[in-house]
Design a protein around this motif. Structure first.
Motif, PDB file in Angstrom:
ATOM      1  N   UNK A  42      44.159  44.406  36.550  1.00 19.81           N
ATOM      2  CA  UNK A  42      44.017  45.850  36.411  1.00 19.81           C
ATOM      3  C   UNK A  42      43.478  46.216  35.026  1.00 19.81           C
ATOM      4  N   UNK A  43      44.034  45.568  33.989  1.00 20.82           N
ATOM      5  CA  UNK A  43      43.608  45.863  32.619  1.00 20.82           C
ATOM      6  C   UNK A  43      42.155  45.442  32.398  1.00 20.82           C
ATOM      7  N   UNK A  44      41.766  44.264  32.933  1.00 18.94           N
ATOM      8  CA  UNK A  44      40.384  43.793  32.760  1.00 18.94           C
ATOM      9  C   UNK A  44      39.398  44.718  33.459  1.00 18.94           C
ATOM     10  N   UNK A  45      39.737  45.159  34.679  1.00 17.22           N
ATOM     11  CA  UNK A  45      38.861  46.082  35.392  1.00 17.22           C
ATOM     12  C   UNK A  45      38.752  47.430  34.708  1.00 17.22           C
ATOM     13  N   UNK A  46      39.893  47.929  34.198  1.00 14.36           N
ATOM     14  CA  UNK A  46      39.884  49.205  33.489  1.00 14.36           C
ATOM     15  C   UNK A  46      39.066  49.109  32.206  1.00 14.36           C
ATOM     16  N   UNK A  47      39.201  47.985  31.499  1.00 15.67           N
ATOM     17  CA  UNK A  47      38.434  47.786  30.265  1.00 15.67           C
ATOM     18  C   UNK A  47      36.939  47.767  30.551  1.00 15.67           C
ATOM     19  N   UNK A  77      38.286  38.410  29.180  1.00 17.97           N
ATOM     20  CA  UNK A  77      39.658  38.919  29.166  1.00 17.97           C
ATOM     21  C   UNK A  77      40.509  38.197  30.203  1.00 17.97           C
ATOM     22  N   UNK A  78      39.955  37.945  31.379  1.00 21.87           N
ATOM     23  CA  UNK A  78      40.716  37.244  32.420  1.00 21.87           C
ATOM     24  C   UNK A  78      41.040  35.815  31.997  1.00 21.87           C
TER      25      UNK A  78
END
Length: 272
Positions: A42-47, A77-78
């Motif tokens: 979720x954080x990687x996609x949002x970034x 990031x992943x």
């Protein structure tokens, strides 16, 4: 209720499942690990979305470049996030060396196409032979590039059908990028008429049909080639310039054929 007391009671019902690399995993720890992975995605996609829509747009980059940079940042990031999560969970990554060596050969053969498409995706992102928003032709596929992913590229056709094309095809096949140079494209429309037709009149009618179409550019001007005179038919070719971002090759060809057919019939000229 006291949080420490609540956690203590929850731990009392926790079930030990297995041990790996000196670390004991329970149902609660696996749930925490799964939650961390979901949060990472979720954080990687949002970034990525934030960089594409808010940060990189300030540098006057086109959408394709922003998408490529955003995708690369997401993958980094992943990868880093997975390493941190595994280390935090107490998993010694060196323990995977033996497993990786044992499965390397089998997985290498099994995932050959996956890795090939992944590397092809990186090549596309760096070299950028195609970009998001480009109109392309690939064998029997024509459409607009909607997204370039790690393993596949999403192309939306003229019929609004989404096709997922493996990235490898853009490296090994001939790809026609109609907007690569951001300049007009020339379209050739073949026309065959009866051999007894007036050559000058046919040429005039073809140019009039081109001038009547709003998608045909006035500069460079349309032109007509006479390809053959033999037999009972004459072969002409109408050449026009247009902007591929504004209309499709198929649509413009159809409109020109309708206009040419109407003008030829109005002047008693038969198609061969």
């Amino acid at each position: 209720m006291n949080l420490d007391l609540w956690l203590a009671r929850l731990s009392a019902y926790d079930i030990r499942l297995f041990s790996f690399s000196g670390t004991t995993f329970t149902a609660l720890s696996l749930l925490q690990l799964a939650f961390a992975v979901v949060l990472l995605f979720f954080a990687a996609g949002t970034l990525k979305r934030w960089m594409v829509a808010r940060v990189l747009v300030r540098f006057q980059m086109d959408l394709g470049t922003r998408q490529a940079i955003g995708s690369i940042v997401r993958y980094l990031v992943l990868i880093i996030g997975f390493v941190v999560i595994l280390q935090t969970a107490g998993i010694n990554l060196t323990a995977f060396n033996v497993v990786a060596g044992a499965l390397g050969v089998g997985v290498g053969f099994g995932l050959q196409n996956v890795f090939s498409n992944f590397i092809s995706g990186l090549i596309i992102m760096f070299e950028r032979p195609i970009k998001v928003g480009d109109r392309i032709e690939l064998t029997n596929i024509e459409g607009v590039v909607h997204d370039i992913g790690a393993r596949r590229t999403t192309v939306v056709t003229n019929d609004n059908v989404t096709i997922l094309v493996p990235n490898q095809r853009f490296i090994i096949d001939n790809v026609v990028n109609l907007v690569y140079l951001a300049s007009p494209v020339r379209l050739r429309v073949p026309v065959n008429v009866a051999g007894a037709s007036d050559i000058t009149l046919v040429r005039q009618l073809l140019l009039e049909a081109a001038a009547d179409n709003s998608q045909v550019m006035a500069e460079p001007p349309p032109s007509v080639f006479l390809l053959s005179l033999g037999g009972g038919a004459m072969s002409f070719e109408l050449l026009v310039w247009y902007q591929p971002r504004e209309c499709t090759r198929q649509l413009l060809t159809s409109e020109l054929n309708f206009g040419i057919g109407a003008k030829l019939r109005a002047h008693g000229i038969n198609n061969a």
